[in-house]
Design an enzyme around this catalytic site. Structure first.
Site, PDB file in Angstrom:
ATOM      1  N   CYS A 151      32.670  29.329  38.391  1.00  0.00           N
ATOM      2  CA  CYS A 151      32.444  30.486  37.768  1.00  0.00           C
ATOM      3  C   CYS A 151      33.917  30.491  36.871  1.00  0.00           C
ATOM      4  CB  CYS A 151      32.992  31.651  38.644  1.00  0.00           C
ATOM      5  SG  CYS A 151      33.031  33.318  38.035  1.00  0.00           S
ATOM      6  N   CYS A 154      34.866  33.998  35.880  1.00  0.00           N
ATOM      7  CA  CYS A 154      35.881  34.453  36.881  1.00  0.00           C
ATOM      8  C   CYS A 154      37.455  33.633  36.504  1.00  0.00           C
ATOM      9  CB  CYS A 154      35.759  34.158  38.242  1.00  0.00           C
ATOM     10  SG  CYS A 154      33.860  34.420  38.928  1.00  0.00           S
ATOM     11  N   ASP A 155      37.150  32.532  36.441  1.00  0.00           N
ATOM     12  CA  ASP A 155      38.627  31.654  36.489  1.00  0.00           C
ATOM     13  C   ASP A 155      38.841  30.949  34.975  1.00  0.00           C
ATOM     14  OD1 ASP A 155      38.435  32.082  39.103  1.00  0.00           O
ATOM     15  OD2 ASP A 155      37.082  30.296  39.469  1.00  0.00           O
TER      16      ASP A 155
END
Ligand code: NAP
Length: 332
Positions: A151, A154-155
């Site tokens: 992801c 997200c990261d």
């Protein structure tokens, strides 16, 4: 009103499992049809956090959802979907359903808090989850949060990737999208693809290939993720699929984008699936599964289109199918 507790007699008319476009659209239609739906918005786990909302929570800008001429962020779109369902008093539980019993009526669903819910109809809209290569080293660094993730959204902004080289694995739309996104933080961004042609749509390929910070490493598979527990990921060992030769490429992060697997484990094989694990419907136009009263919609059944708009359309169909099925059974 809450989900049925042990010993009570509540039978839900319609339970919807999922929290992507299919689930929320089903909820809007079911709520407006007075089915008083209960949604289990269990989600994808990222580290220890559960993130409902499906794959759009991990997408940056959605440019192809009609009605948003300037595009819209994936999480913002999902928030709007959810709010629209809430506006019609959809009830929501942030829990995963872990078991279903479709052998008796009403159906019985067990959630991750060990509570049981009984329902006349169930709409399965659980989507699909990211695939992994299955390497021991990949899972080690992934679980430790040391630079392997599926992801980028997200990261990707974590300091460990700042101005460092990273690798995105895969050749589809997700891979080129994640690679483009990662150029905001990391440089260069390698796309590691096992063939010499990308699967991604032409427009997204062009965007990625014309980005000076993206470099495609063709005909390459990942043999091992390298690094240690102090520094995290420091590189990947790649194998050239043509020559068989191995080489090491220094990267600080590895972003998997190699497709998804439909989320059906909780069904315990009670519904038929195709060879890739997608749920089978009884005909192409409706959302009936082989069990009357159980309907399915969205990416959990769709290995072909897999778009937010097609999932939403199927969610609408599933709610209408459930409503008509309940009426035919004389269930009010
Ligand atoms: P995908 O289209 O299935 O592509 C997966 C990629 O990963 C393929 O290039 C595949 O290689 C590669 N791959 C699969 N298993 C692998 C393995 N074990 N090792 C190495 N490589 C592997 O998946 P996706 O990119 O996630 O896209 C899924 C759907 O979502 C598509 O319909 C796509 O159009 C859509 N999508 C749309 C957008 C957008 O419009 N903004 C963004 C993201 C996704 P091969 O090519 O060799 O099979």
């Amino acid at each position: 009103m809450t989900a049925s507790q042990p010993g009570d007699n509540t039978i839900e008319k319609t339970v919807i499992i999922g929290s992507g476009p299919a689930a929320w659209t089903a909820a809007v239609y079911a709520a407006r049809a007075n089915l008083n739906p209960l949604v289990f918005e269990g989600g994808i786990t990222s580290g220890s956090e559960m993130i409902p909302g499906g794959q759009l929570m991990f997408t940056t800008e959605v440019e192809n959802y009609p009605g948003f001429p300037q595009g819209i962020d994936g999480p913002e779109l999902m928030q709007a979907f959810r709010q629209q369902a809430e506006r019609f008093e959809t009830r929501i539980k942030t829990r995963n359903i872990i078991e279903c019993d479709f052998s008796k009526r009403p159906f019985v669903l067990k959630d991750d808090q060990a509570e049981e819910t009984r329902a006349h109809t169930v709409i399965v809209a659980t989507g699909a989850s990211a695939n992994w290569l299955g390497l021991e080293s990949e899972q080690h660094f992934r679980k430790a949060g040391l630079g392997v993730t599926a992801c980028a959204t997200c990261d990707g902004a974590f300091p460990r990737f700042r101005n460092k080289p990273v690798a995105v694995i895969g050749g589809g739309d997700s891979a080129v999208e994640e690679a483009s996104f990662m150029t905001k933080f990391a440089k260069p961004v390698y796309i590691v693809h096992r063939r010499e042609e990308l699967r991604a749509s032409k427009i997204m390929q062009q965007r990625a290939l014309s980005n000076e910070h993206i470099q495609v490493l063709w005909n390459s598979t990942v043999e091992e993720v390298l690094g240690d527990d102090e520094k995290g990921v420091t590189g990947i060992r790649l194998k050239d699929t043509k020559s068989g030769e191995s080489r090491v490429v220094e990267v600080a992060g590895v972003f998997l984008a190699i497709g998804h697997t439909p989320n059906t484990a909780f069904l315990g094989g009670q519904l038929d699936t195709d060879d890739k694990g997608y749920l089978k419907l009884t005909d192409n136009y409706r959302t009936f599964t082989k069990i009357p009263g159980v309907f399915a919609a969205g990416d959990v059944v769709d290995s072909v289109y897999r778009q937010a708009i097609t999932a939403a359309g199927m969610g609408c169909k599933a709610a209408i199918d459930a409503e008509r099925w309940l009426a035919e059974q004389g269930i009010e």
